[in-house]
Design a protein around this motif. Structure first.
Motif, PDB file in Angstrom:
ATOM      1  N   ASN A  76     -33.253 -26.101   4.344  1.00  0.00           N
ATOM      2  CA  ASN A  76     -33.232 -25.848   2.909  1.00  0.00           C
ATOM      3  C   ASN A  76     -32.384 -24.656   2.472  1.00  0.00           C
ATOM      4  O   ASN A  76     -31.742 -24.720   1.426  1.00  0.00           O
ATOM      5  N   ASN A 157     -34.094 -12.062  -0.677  1.00  0.00           N
ATOM      6  CA  ASN A 157     -34.959 -13.197  -0.339  1.00  0.00           C
ATOM      7  C   ASN A 157     -36.363 -12.975  -0.945  1.00  0.00           C
ATOM      8  O   ASN A 157     -36.755 -13.687  -1.881  1.00  0.00           O
ATOM      9  N   THR A 184     -44.872 -20.259   5.735  1.00  0.00           N
ATOM     10  CA  THR A 184     -44.041 -19.127   6.169  1.00  0.00           C
ATOM     11  C   THR A 184     -42.956 -19.539   7.167  1.00  0.00           C
ATOM     12  O   THR A 184     -43.179 -20.370   8.045  1.00  0.00           O
ATOM     13  N   SER A 185     -41.818 -18.869   6.994  1.00  0.00           N
ATOM     14  CA  SER A 185     -40.766 -18.951   8.015  1.00  0.00           C
ATOM     15  C   SER A 185     -40.062 -17.591   8.075  1.00  0.00           C
ATOM     16  O   SER A 185     -40.385 -16.770   8.916  1.00  0.00           O
ATOM     17  N   THR A 186     -39.137 -17.322   7.136  1.00  0.00           N
ATOM     18  CA  THR A 186     -38.566 -15.964   7.087  1.00  0.00           C
ATOM     19  C   THR A 186     -39.583 -14.967   6.529  1.00  0.00           C
ATOM     20  O   THR A 186     -39.406 -13.765   6.641  1.00  0.00           O
ATOM     21  N   CYS A 187     -40.607 -15.484   5.856  1.00  0.00           N
ATOM     22  CA  CYS A 187     -41.643 -14.704   5.153  1.00  0.00           C
ATOM     23  C   CYS A 187     -41.131 -14.132   3.825  1.00  0.00           C
ATOM     24  O   CYS A 187     -41.819 -13.322   3.189  1.00  0.00           O
ATOM     25  N   GLY A 188     -39.960 -14.564   3.387  1.00  0.00           N
ATOM     26  CA  GLY A 188     -39.455 -14.115   2.085  1.00  0.00           C
ATOM     27  C   GLY A 188     -40.407 -14.483   0.954  1.00  0.00           C
ATOM     28  O   GLY A 188     -40.666 -13.667   0.056  1.00  0.00           O
ATOM     29  N   PRO A 227     -39.631 -28.934   9.967  1.00  0.00           N
ATOM     30  CA  PRO A 227     -38.554 -28.070   9.508  1.00  0.00           C
ATOM     31  C   PRO A 227     -39.038 -27.097   8.443  1.00  0.00           C
ATOM     32  O   PRO A 227     -39.811 -27.463   7.554  1.00  0.00           O
ATOM     33  N   GLY A 228     -38.593 -25.850   8.573  1.00  0.00           N
ATOM     34  CA  GLY A 228     -38.923 -24.852   7.548  1.00  0.00           C
ATOM     35  C   GLY A 228     -40.252 -24.175   7.758  1.00  0.00           C
ATOM     36  O   GLY A 228     -40.576 -23.232   7.052  1.00  0.00           O
ATOM     37  N   SER A 272     -43.944 -28.928   5.469  1.00  0.00           N
ATOM     38  CA  SER A 272     -44.636 -27.641   5.316  1.00  0.00           C
ATOM     39  C   SER A 272     -45.653 -27.715   4.177  1.00  0.00           C
ATOM     40  O   SER A 272     -46.720 -27.111   4.252  1.00  0.00           O
ATOM     41  N   CYS A 298     -43.129 -26.608  -0.899  1.00  0.00           N
ATOM     42  CA  CYS A 298     -41.766 -26.064  -0.791  1.00  0.00           C
ATOM     43  C   CYS A 298     -40.614 -27.036  -0.958  1.00  0.00           C
ATOM     44  O   CYS A 298     -39.544 -26.640  -1.403  1.00  0.00           O
ATOM     45  N   ASP A 299     -40.789 -28.309  -0.542  1.00  0.00           N
ATOM     46  CA  ASP A 299     -39.609 -29.187  -0.689  1.00  0.00           C
ATOM     47  C   ASP A 299     -40.000 -30.651  -0.861  1.00  0.00           C
ATOM     48  O   ASP A 299     -41.172 -31.020  -0.832  1.00  0.00           O
ATOM     49  N   TYR A 304     -37.947 -36.593   4.740  1.00  0.00           N
ATOM     50  CA  TYR A 304     -38.922 -36.755   5.822  1.00  0.00           C
ATOM     51  C   TYR A 304     -39.346 -38.222   5.965  1.00  0.00           C
ATOM     52  O   TYR A 304     -40.356 -38.516   6.580  1.00  0.00           O
TER      53      TYR A 304
HETATM   54  C1  LIG Z   1     -39.789 -26.559   3.695  1.00  0.00           C
HETATM   55  C2  LIG Z   1     -39.992 -25.091   3.816  1.00  0.00           C
HETATM   56  N1  LIG Z   1     -41.234 -24.605   3.740  1.00  0.00           N
HETATM   57  C3  LIG Z   1     -41.481 -23.287   3.877  1.00  0.00           C
HETATM   58  C4  LIG Z   1     -40.460 -22.381   4.094  1.00  0.00           C
HETATM   59  C5  LIG Z   1     -40.789 -20.928   4.308  1.00  0.00           C
HETATM   60  O1  LIG Z   1     -40.242 -20.063   3.382  1.00  0.00           O
HETATM   61  P1  LIG Z   1     -39.863 -18.572   3.773  1.00  0.00           P
HETATM   62  O2  LIG Z   1     -38.590 -18.616   4.541  1.00  0.00           O
HETATM   63  O3  LIG Z   1     -39.714 -17.882   2.466  1.00  0.00           O
HETATM   64  O4  LIG Z   1     -40.977 -17.985   4.590  1.00  0.00           O
HETATM   65  C6  LIG Z   1     -39.157 -22.853   4.174  1.00  0.00           C
HETATM   66  C7  LIG Z   1     -38.044 -21.953   4.451  1.00  0.00           C
HETATM   67  O5  LIG Z   1     -36.949 -22.358   4.721  1.00  0.00           O
HETATM   68  C8  LIG Z   1     -38.912 -24.232   4.027  1.00  0.00           C
HETATM   69  O6  LIG Z   1     -37.671 -24.745   4.109  1.00  0.00           O
END
Ligand SMILES: Cc1ncc(COP(=O)(O)O)c(C=O)c1O
Length: 339
Positions: A76, A157, A184-188, A227-228, A272, A298-299, A304
């Protein structure tokens, strides 16, 4: 519903709707709202940091007409940057690995992004993320003018979620949000929302939702494929003191959440978001009666269809689990329809 003329596609990022969910868990003792980040033009929450980071870099003169923007992303963030770079006429190179879905690659190419493949994981950590970040650094040295948004460290971010995402949620619910569930991923996202909650004196409890096998909250290794969701490193943007709880979800939890949301609320979202739905179900008994909960989805689900929403794929991965999202009889959905 009013509509307005926007100044270009990037001007449509943010301001996503918050919808009340009344059918997902019909006997719920608290209110549940979902923020539909799929309705951003690039299809995800990551449009927000992509725009914020690029806009700031343009303002500061860190990016000019000859700059090559280079980022590591398997999904994303890459799409969000590809969209913003194309709009501004900038060259964008996206560093990906073999786990990147074919559909995401096609979307990136459609926006005119260049794809740089990393084929092997980092030999020390065994993680593709480290190998992708090393490749980004290498490419940045190769071009005379390059810009690395660095989503894992760039303050834009979390800043984008502080300025927009959490402000939108708090405003829509008049500051009364008792629980907010965020993947969470980058935690932004969690950090931006958490800082907003702290600085505005809100009583919102932030619940981070992470993947089993992610390194953010645990060191246990396990296969991750949503993913993500999750990270192979401890993200520098993670501020544990802003988080009140965390829930670890499996791939199957993500599938079940996605399938329930599609069947019961007619909302098609990505893996996610399914994990976040399952996290609510996991904590539901500990949430007080009458509380107000919000979840960030988130998406979009369309990317998917070959995995989460493919019966064959799910059965090959988990066996016959369809009973976990058995259909509510249609009469029950009809009776539970919102006033
Ligand atoms: C589908 C999805 N969910 C959750 C997240 C997590 O977001 P963040 O990177 O702000 O922690 C992402 C990040 O790329 C994502 O693509």
């Amino acid at each position: 519903m009013s509509t307005s003329v926007r100044d270009g596609v990037l001007d449509t990022i943010g301001g996503t709707p918050l919808v009340r969910l009344t059918k997902l868990y019909p006997d719920l003792h608290f209110s549940l709202y979902a923020k539909l980040e799929a309705l951003n033009p690039g299809g995800s929450v990551k449009d927000r940091p992509a725009l914020e980071i690029l806009r700031r870099a343009l303002e500061l003169g860190e990016v000019g007409p000859d700059t090559v923007v280079i980022e590591s992303s398997s999904g994303n963030m890459g799409v969000g940057l590809a969209q913003a770079c194309r709009y501004h006429g900038l060259r964008f190179v996206c560093v990906v690995d073999p786990n990147t879905a074919a559909q995401n690659l096609a979307v990136l190419r459609a926006y005119g992004a260049e794809i740089e493949y990393v084929h092997e994981p980092d030999p020390v950590s065994g993680e593709f993320l480290q190998a992708r970040l090393d490749r980004v650094r290498l490419l940045c040295r190769r071009y005379p003018s390059s810009f690395w948004p660095n989503q894992y460290e760039n303050p834009g971010n979390p800043g984008s979620h502080y300025r927009t995402t959490m402000d939108e949620i708090a405003t829509a619910l008049a500051g009364r949000v008792d629980y907010l569930f965020i993947a969470t991923s980058t935690c932004g996202t969690v950090t931006g929302c958490g800082r907003y909650v702290r600085d505005h004196g809100l009583s919102t409890r932030i619940v981070a939702v992470d993947a089993v096998g992610s390194r953010i909250f645990s060191d246990e290794k396990a296969e991750r494929w949503v993913p993500g969701l999750g990270a192979g490193i401890k993200p520098p943007l993670c501020e544990r003191e802003l988080l009140h709880d965390h829930v670890l979800v499996t791939g199957l939890d993500c599938v079940v959440g996605c399938r329930l949301l599609a069947r019961r609320e007619a909302i098609l979202v990505g893996g996610s978001a399914g994990g976040v739905v399952s996290a609510v179900s996991r904590l539901r008994d500990s949430i007080p009666r009458g509380a107000t909960c919000a979840i960030l989805l988130c998406d979009r689900g369309e990317r998917y269809l070959d995995t989460v929403f493919s019966d064959e794929w799910v059965e090959a991965k988990f066996g016959d689990v369809s009973g976990l999202w058995a259909d509510e009889p249609r009469e029950v959905l009809w009776a539970a329809r919102a006033g």
